[in-house]
Write a protein that holds these residues in place. Structure first.
Motif, short mmCIF file in Angstrom:
data_model
loop_
_atom_site.label_atom_id
_atom_site.label_comp_id
_atom_site.label_asym_id
_atom_site.label_seq_id
_atom_site.Cartn_x
_atom_site.Cartn_y
_atom_site.Cartn_z
N LEU A 1 0.85 -1.20 0.00
CA LEU A 1 0.00 0.00 0.00
C LEU A 1 0.89 1.25 0.00
O LEU A 1 1.76 1.39 0.85
CB LEU A 1 -0.90 0.01 1.23
CG LEU A 1 -1.81 -1.20 1.42
CD1 LEU A 1 -2.68 -1.03 2.66
CD2 LEU A 1 -2.67 -1.44 0.20
N VAL A 2 0.63 2.14 -0.93
CA VAL A 2 1.42 3.36 -1.06
C VAL A 2 0.49 4.57 -0.91
O VAL A 2 -0.51 4.68 -1.63
CB VAL A 2 2.14 3.42 -2.42
CG1 VAL A 2 2.93 4.71 -2.57
CG2 VAL A 2 3.05 2.21 -2.59
N PRO A 3 0.81 5.49 0.02
CA PRO A 3 -0.01 6.70 0.14
C PRO A 3 0.25 7.64 -1.03
O PRO A 3 1.40 7.85 -1.43
CB PRO A 3 0.46 7.32 1.46
CG PRO A 3 1.81 6.75 1.70
CD PRO A 3 1.89 5.44 0.99
N VAL A 4 -0.83 8.17 -1.60
CA VAL A 4 -0.75 9.10 -2.73
C VAL A 4 -1.64 10.29 -2.40
O VAL A 4 -2.76 10.12 -1.91
CB VAL A 4 -1.24 8.43 -4.04
CG1 VAL A 4 -1.22 9.41 -5.20
CG2 VAL A 4 -0.40 7.20 -4.36
N THR A 5 -1.15 11.49 -2.68
CA THR A 5 -1.95 12.70 -2.46
C THR A 5 -2.35 13.27 -3.82
O THR A 5 -1.49 13.50 -4.67
CB THR A 5 -1.17 13.76 -1.66
OG1 THR A 5 -0.79 13.19 -0.41
CG2 THR A 5 -2.00 15.00 -1.42
N LEU A 6 -3.65 13.47 -4.01
CA LEU A 6 -4.14 14.13 -5.21
C LEU A 6 -4.46 15.57 -4.82
O LEU A 6 -5.31 15.82 -3.97
CB LEU A 6 -5.40 13.42 -5.74
CG LEU A 6 -6.10 14.07 -6.93
CD1 LEU A 6 -5.18 14.16 -8.15
CD2 LEU A 6 -7.37 13.32 -7.29
N LEU A 7 -3.72 16.51 -5.42
CA LEU A 7 -3.90 17.93 -5.12
C LEU A 7 -4.77 18.54 -6.22
O LEU A 7 -4.46 18.42 -7.41
CB LEU A 7 -2.53 18.61 -5.09
CG LEU A 7 -2.34 19.73 -4.10
CD1 LEU A 7 -2.66 19.28 -2.68
CD2 LEU A 7 -0.92 20.25 -4.18
N LEU A 8 -5.88 19.17 -5.82
CA LEU A 8 -6.81 19.80 -6.77
C LEU A 8 -6.77 21.30 -6.54
O LEU A 8 -6.97 21.76 -5.41
CB LEU A 8 -8.22 19.28 -6.53
CG LEU A 8 -8.40 17.77 -6.63
CD1 LEU A 8 -9.56 17.30 -5.79
CD2 LEU A 8 -8.60 17.37 -8.07
N SER A 9 -6.53 22.07 -7.59
CA SER A 9 -6.47 23.53 -7.47
C SER A 9 -7.51 24.15 -8.38
O SER A 9 -7.51 23.92 -9.59
CB SER A 9 -5.09 24.04 -7.90
OG SER A 9 -4.08 23.40 -7.17
#
Length: 157
Positions: A53-61
């Protein structure tokens, strides 16, 4: 019987008043900028634990001055044989669809988890993002421009 006096009404509109223009399809497809943040490579012992399991951050601007409705769909899969040869298949864990509203210029961070079952090079750039202006009466949101492939290397230790 005496008739009431008629008064002529005049309406004034200053010449510099901007008339709101309908956004073009290109403008609508650039309402939201997305970026994925994740480790370039990730080491995991598949012998001890079969799922990585790998943490991923999706940044929405929100790049607009308006309030925008956003829909994120993680169910999209790359199905072309070439893509699967280079980038194996992986799964997003947890919720697969998100609906949110971003205020003007707001940046939102969505925490995701990618699940891998073996080593390889994977493309994390599969989330599809759709957006529409809140006051816009449309049945479908506009698909947002997708960024470059987001490659991650999963290593066995």
């Amino acid at each position: 019987q005496e008739l009431p006096e008629m008064v002529l009404l005049k309406f004034f509109r200053p010449e510099n008043t901007p008339v709101p223009a309908r956004p073009t399809p290109e403008q609508l497809s650039n309402l939201i900028k997305t970026s994925l943040h994740y480790p370039e490579s990730f080491n995991h012992s598949f012998h001890r634990k079969s799922l990585c399991l790998v943490p991923v951050t999706l940044l929405l601007s929100n790049c607009s001055q308006a309030v925008v409705d956003v829909m994120i769909d993680l169910r999209h899969k790359t199905t072309s044989p070439e893509a699967l040869e280079i980038h194996g298949s992986f799964t997003w864990l947890g919720q697969t669809q998100y609906k949110l509203q971003l205020k003007s210029q707001e940046v939102y961070s969505l925490q995701l988890k990618a699940c891998f079952v073996h080593t390889g090079v994977y493309n994390l750039g599969t989330p599809r993002v759709f957006a529409k202006l809140v006051d816009q009466v449309t049945l479908f949101e506009t698909s947002q421009q997708n960024s470059m492939p987001a490659l991650i290397i999963i290593n066995n230790i």
